[in-house]
Scaffold this motif. Structure first.
Motif, PDB file in Angstrom:
ATOM      1  N   SER A 213       0.807  -1.238   0.000  1.00 53.42           N
ATOM      2  CA  SER A 213       0.000   0.000   0.000  1.00 53.42           C
ATOM      3  C   SER A 213       0.836   1.283   0.000  1.00 53.42           C
ATOM      4  CB  SER A 213      -0.956   0.049   1.197  1.00 53.42           C
ATOM      5  OG  SER A 213      -1.880  -0.978   1.110  1.00 53.42           O
ATOM      6  N   THR A 214       2.157   1.146  -0.180  1.00 55.44           N
ATOM      7  CA  THR A 214       2.968   2.363  -0.242  1.00 55.44           C
ATOM      8  C   THR A 214       2.631   3.154  -1.505  1.00 55.44           C
ATOM      9  OG1 THR A 214       4.723   0.920  -1.052  1.00 55.44           O
ATOM     10  CG2 THR A 214       4.935   1.710   1.186  1.00 55.44           C
ATOM     11  N   LEU A 215       2.182   2.432  -2.537  1.00 57.21           N
ATOM     12  CA  LEU A 215       1.786   3.122  -3.770  1.00 57.21           C
ATOM     13  C   LEU A 215       0.600   4.044  -3.488  1.00 57.21           C
ATOM     14  CD1 LEU A 215       2.082   3.550  -6.805  1.00 57.21           C
ATOM     15  CD2 LEU A 215       0.552   1.625  -7.161  1.00 57.21           C
ATOM     16  N   ASP A 216      -0.375   3.533  -2.719  1.00 55.00           N
ATOM     17  CA  ASP A 216      -1.529   4.362  -2.339  1.00 55.00           C
ATOM     18  C   ASP A 216      -1.058   5.620  -1.633  1.00 55.00           C
ATOM     19  OD1 ASP A 216      -3.464   2.834  -3.401  1.00 55.00           O
ATOM     20  OD2 ASP A 216      -4.218   2.002  -1.527  1.00 55.00           O
ATOM     21  N   ARG A 217      -0.097   5.390  -0.763  1.00 55.53           N
ATOM     22  CA  ARG A 217       0.391   6.519   0.024  1.00 55.53           C
ATOM     23  C   ARG A 217       1.079   7.548  -0.878  1.00 55.53           C
ATOM     24  NH1 ARG A 217       2.138   5.889   6.007  1.00 55.53           N
ATOM     25  NH2 ARG A 217       1.554   7.982   6.541  1.00 55.53           N
ATOM     26  N   LEU A 218       1.903   7.039  -1.811  1.00 55.67           N
ATOM     27  CA  LEU A 218       2.573   7.957  -2.733  1.00 55.67           C
ATOM     28  C   LEU A 218       1.544   8.757  -3.525  1.00 55.67           C
ATOM     29  CD1 LEU A 218       5.505   5.912  -4.362  1.00 55.67           C
ATOM     30  CD2 LEU A 218       5.654   7.647  -2.597  1.00 55.67           C
ATOM     31  N   LEU A 219       0.499   8.040  -3.978  1.00 55.86           N
ATOM     32  CA  LEU A 219      -0.500   8.692  -4.834  1.00 55.86           C
ATOM     33  C   LEU A 219      -1.401   9.655  -4.064  1.00 55.86           C
ATOM     34  CD1 LEU A 219      -1.419   5.733  -7.220  1.00 55.86           C
ATOM     35  CD2 LEU A 219      -0.140   7.794  -7.785  1.00 55.86           C
ATOM     36  N   SER A 220      -1.315   9.643  -2.727  1.00 53.06           N
ATOM     37  CA  SER A 220      -2.081  10.626  -1.955  1.00 53.06           C
ATOM     38  C   SER A 220      -1.268  11.898  -1.737  1.00 53.06           C
ATOM     39  CB  SER A 220      -2.495  10.028  -0.608  1.00 53.06           C
ATOM     40  OG  SER A 220      -1.374   9.930   0.243  1.00 53.06           O
ATOM     41  N   THR A 221      -0.042  11.916  -2.255  1.00 48.75           N
ATOM     42  CA  THR A 221       0.817  13.116  -2.155  1.00 48.75           C
ATOM     43  C   THR A 221       0.795  13.833  -3.509  1.00 48.75           C
ATOM     44  OG1 THR A 221       2.865  12.136  -2.981  1.00 48.75           O
ATOM     45  CG2 THR A 221       2.359  11.735  -0.663  1.00 48.75           C
ATOM     46  N   PRO A 222       1.451  14.976  -3.625  1.00 52.96           N
ATOM     47  CA  PRO A 222       1.425  15.690  -4.921  1.00 52.96           C
ATOM     48  C   PRO A 222       2.149  14.966  -6.053  1.00 52.96           C
ATOM     49  CG  PRO A 222       1.985  17.189  -3.135  1.00 52.96           C
ATOM     50  CD  PRO A 222       2.025  15.823  -2.558  1.00 52.96           C
ATOM     51  N   VAL A 223       2.888  13.907  -5.763  1.00 52.44           N
ATOM     52  CA  VAL A 223       3.626  13.238  -6.834  1.00 52.44           C
ATOM     53  C   VAL A 223       2.640  12.659  -7.861  1.00 52.44           C
ATOM     54  CG1 VAL A 223       3.813  10.895  -5.803  1.00 52.44           C
ATOM     55  CG2 VAL A 223       5.624  11.734  -7.272  1.00 52.44           C
ATOM     56  N   ARG A 377      -6.606   4.408 -10.390  1.00 51.37           N
ATOM     57  CA  ARG A 377      -7.345   5.266  -9.452  1.00 51.37           C
ATOM     58  C   ARG A 377      -8.849   5.127  -9.642  1.00 51.37           C
ATOM     59  NH1 ARG A 377      -4.621  10.389  -6.981  1.00 51.37           N
ATOM     60  NH2 ARG A 377      -2.630  10.416  -8.004  1.00 51.37           N
TER      61      ARG A 377
END
Lengths: 377, 248
Positions: A213-223, A377
């Protein structure tokens, strides 16, 4: 696209590798092992092939061409002449040895060999002089080595005695003068190692990223999705590049591999190939549910690349039916491009097509990976 | 940028927000209105739709129908994405990196100034009580410690709205008290905190509590209001009472 975020993702991937000493060891040792094993296995010429000779030639010792050829063969180490039979022994005992697989071949010089050679080279012979070879044909490399060695010896002896050969082929090598087999396959091994590692790292890292789920976390940031893909490409492209440097250094130090052209251009080819293959890994990671499933893609990608892309034998040796597949494998273009740089000494002008195709492959993979992430998404 | 009809003061506004997975309705026409500076607790059993709701608000899942607004921007948000912080339920931090490297990664993704990051990191490490483990690899930390690192990663950029999915799971009782004190401080400084929790006794510390069951909001109000409404002494009993009124 913000460069600082691309660099942050790339730094994250490189730092993850830095802390994993076993993986770093694998990344360095694997290509080193590959080039060393391939180099020592395929790089050397065939040596000490066990053969017997049956010399039935009746010419006196000082004039005998067969004896001169035998001496010539003995002066080099390709063939190991275990015994030399004469007229009293006959051919049969030696032939039995080939049938028993104790030796690879029996070379037979017939009774009138020297006089036949003299007649044929004077243009008076109705038939050419012949050397008989009874050979175990199970290994084509051995067969070709014996034939080549014999031809070399015959040519050398005839040349010394100023005897005419009816036809002489004089190859004038435009490229690759003094090139050995290892010079031919070293660029292939570089491409193969970079391809394998970038694909493997990318698919496993990204399957892990999704699962944890680190991908989810990354995608919740401006990246953005594109920045994640670019960050991965940069990190693993660099890993492929470092590996290629390891291979090329080992190839030069251990095997004195030929590099006529600009080595940086060869490394650029590797980098683009690495970026493209990590993109492919990224893309396929969407289909794999876990690391175990991800690793199953490796042979699927690896075997066609090894067999069909011209790493160990030319594309021309690939069956006509399969040859179109070769042209769909990016490694084909990488290997051809690197060979042209390393052996032919070509610059960008000469390999623009390969660079174009590899760049198109890399861009396509990166765009599709980004699209795949957006769809998620 | 699309604006909500619900006014600028709302941190969160949803209108009939719905998520379906095939025939399963994970979130059923949810209407939420959470003002800025609110500490909002979403409680309910597993599968009640809490995490799905948060993922839709953060922009990781697309709603089947309805709409949602975060800080006045329709989800999935873009302009305000740097103003939200998200802590997923399953930790989601890089175990092969150190605590500092994890925090630095997220700071860089939010384009934080290095000096601001250094101060913020120091402060957060104190809150999560991991100052002396700053350079330890996360893989060497206990489950509870990892959870704390995950929380710090969500807060590193000092967001205005925080979505924290089970932030106190695996945290020892003493530190949990510290966490709630910190959440209250955040709220006092005007931040909005939306968290989910299994610990119903904890939820009494929230300004507002939303009780979810089978994708529906079965009750919402201050803890006191919910207990008075159901004539119960604690939120767990209040939840059980409201659950009976809504057929499965």
């Amino acid at each position: 696209m913000r460069l600082n975020r691309v660099l942050a993702v790339a730094k994250k991937n490189l730092r993850s590798l830095k802390h994993d000493r076993r993986t770093v060891g694998f990344l360095v040792m694997m290509p080193l092992l590959m080039i060393t094993i391939f180099g020592y296995t395929f790089g050397g010429n065939v040596k000490n092939v066990d053969v017997y000779i049956v010399n039935l030639d009746q010419a006196p010792q000082g004039e005998s061409i067969s004896v001169a050829i035998i001496e010539n063969l003995q002066s080099r180490d390709t063939l190991h002449i275990g015994r030399i039979y004469t007229t009293s022994d006959g051919i049969a005992p030696a032939t039995e040895k080939v049938k028993d697989a104790d030796i690879w071949a029996v070379i037979v010089f017939p009774e009138n060999f020297t006089s036949d050679v003299a007649r044929a080279s004077g243009g008076n012979g109705s038939q050419p002089a012949m050397i008989g070879v009874t050979i175990d044909g199970t290994n084509p490399n051995i067969v070709s080595s014996i034939s080549n060695e014999l031809l070399t010896a015959v040519r050398a002896v005839l040349g010394q005695r100023a005897l005419l050969s009816p036809i002489i082929v004089i190859p004038d090598l435009v490229y690759g003068k003094d090139a050995r087999f290892i010079d031919f396959f070293a660029p292939g091994v570089m491409g193969l190692a970079a391809m394998m590692v970038t694909f493997m790292l990318s698919i496993i890292s990204f399957v892990h990223e999704r699962g944890a789920s680190t991908l989810d976390r990354l995608l919740s940031t401006p990246v953005t999705e594109g920045e994640i893909v670019a960050g991965y490409a940069l990190a693993f492209g660099l890993v492929g590049l470092i590996q290629s440097c390891v291979i090329i250094t080992a190839a030069i130090l251990l095997f004195n591999v030929m590099i006529v052209g600009n080595v940086l251009l060869a490394l650029l080819v590797i980098f683009i190939l690495g970026v493209g293959n990590q993109g492919l890994g990224f893309l396929l990671s969407a289909i794999a549910k876990n690391e175990f499933q991800a690793i199953q893609f490796l042979p699927l990608i690896l075997f066609p690349s090894i067999l069909l892309s011209g790493v160990f034998w030319p594309i021309e040796a690939v069956p006509t039916l399969l040859r179109p597949v070769s042209y769909f494998i990016p490694l084909t273009y990488a290997v051809e491009g690197m060979r042209s740089v390393m052996i032919r000494g070509w610059s960008v002008d000469g390999i623009w097509l390969q660079l174009l195709i590899l760049t198109a492959f890399a861009i396509a993979m990166l765009v599709l990976s980004t699209y795949g992430l957006k769809r998620r998404r | 940028m699309e604006r909500a009809q619900g006014g600028e003061g709302d941190a969160i506004l949803t209108n009939k927000l719905r998520k379906e997975y095939g025939s399963l309705v994970a979130v059923n026409d949810l209407d939420l209105k959470i003002g800025k500076g609110t500490l909002y607790g979403m409680i309910g059993p597993n599968g009640s739709g809490k995490t799905t709701t948060i993922k839709m608000l953060v922009g990781l899942l697309r709603a089947t129908s309805g709409n949602a607004f975060v800080l006045g921007e329709r989800t999935p948000i873009k302009d305000n994405i740097a103003r939200i912080g998200y802590m997923p339920q399953d930790m989601a931090i890089y175990t092969e990196l150190s605590v500092h490297e994890n925090l630095e990664l997220f700071a860089e993704l939010y384009s934080m100034d290095k000096e601001v990051f250094a101060k913020r990191e120091e402060n957060l490490l104190r809150v999560i009580d991991l100052v002396d483990r700053k350079n330890s690899l996360v893989s060497q930390l206990s489950g509870g410690m990892r959870h704390r690192v995950s929380l710090a990663c969500a807060l590193i950029h000092n967001p205005d709205v925080m979505f924290l999915d089970e932030p106190t799971v695996g945290v020892d009782p003493e530190l949990r008290v510290g966490f709630w004190k910190y959440f209250s401080e955040l709220k006092s400084s005007g931040k909005t905190v939306i968290l989910t929790t299994h610990y119903m006794d904890e939820a009494v510390r929230c300004d507002l509590v939303g009780m979810m069951r089978l994708g529906e909001l079965i009750g919402e109000g201050t803890p006191k209001q919910l207990m008075e409404l159901t004539r119960t002494q604690d939120l767990e009993s209040a939840f059980m009472s409201l659950s009976k009124k809504v057929p499965a």
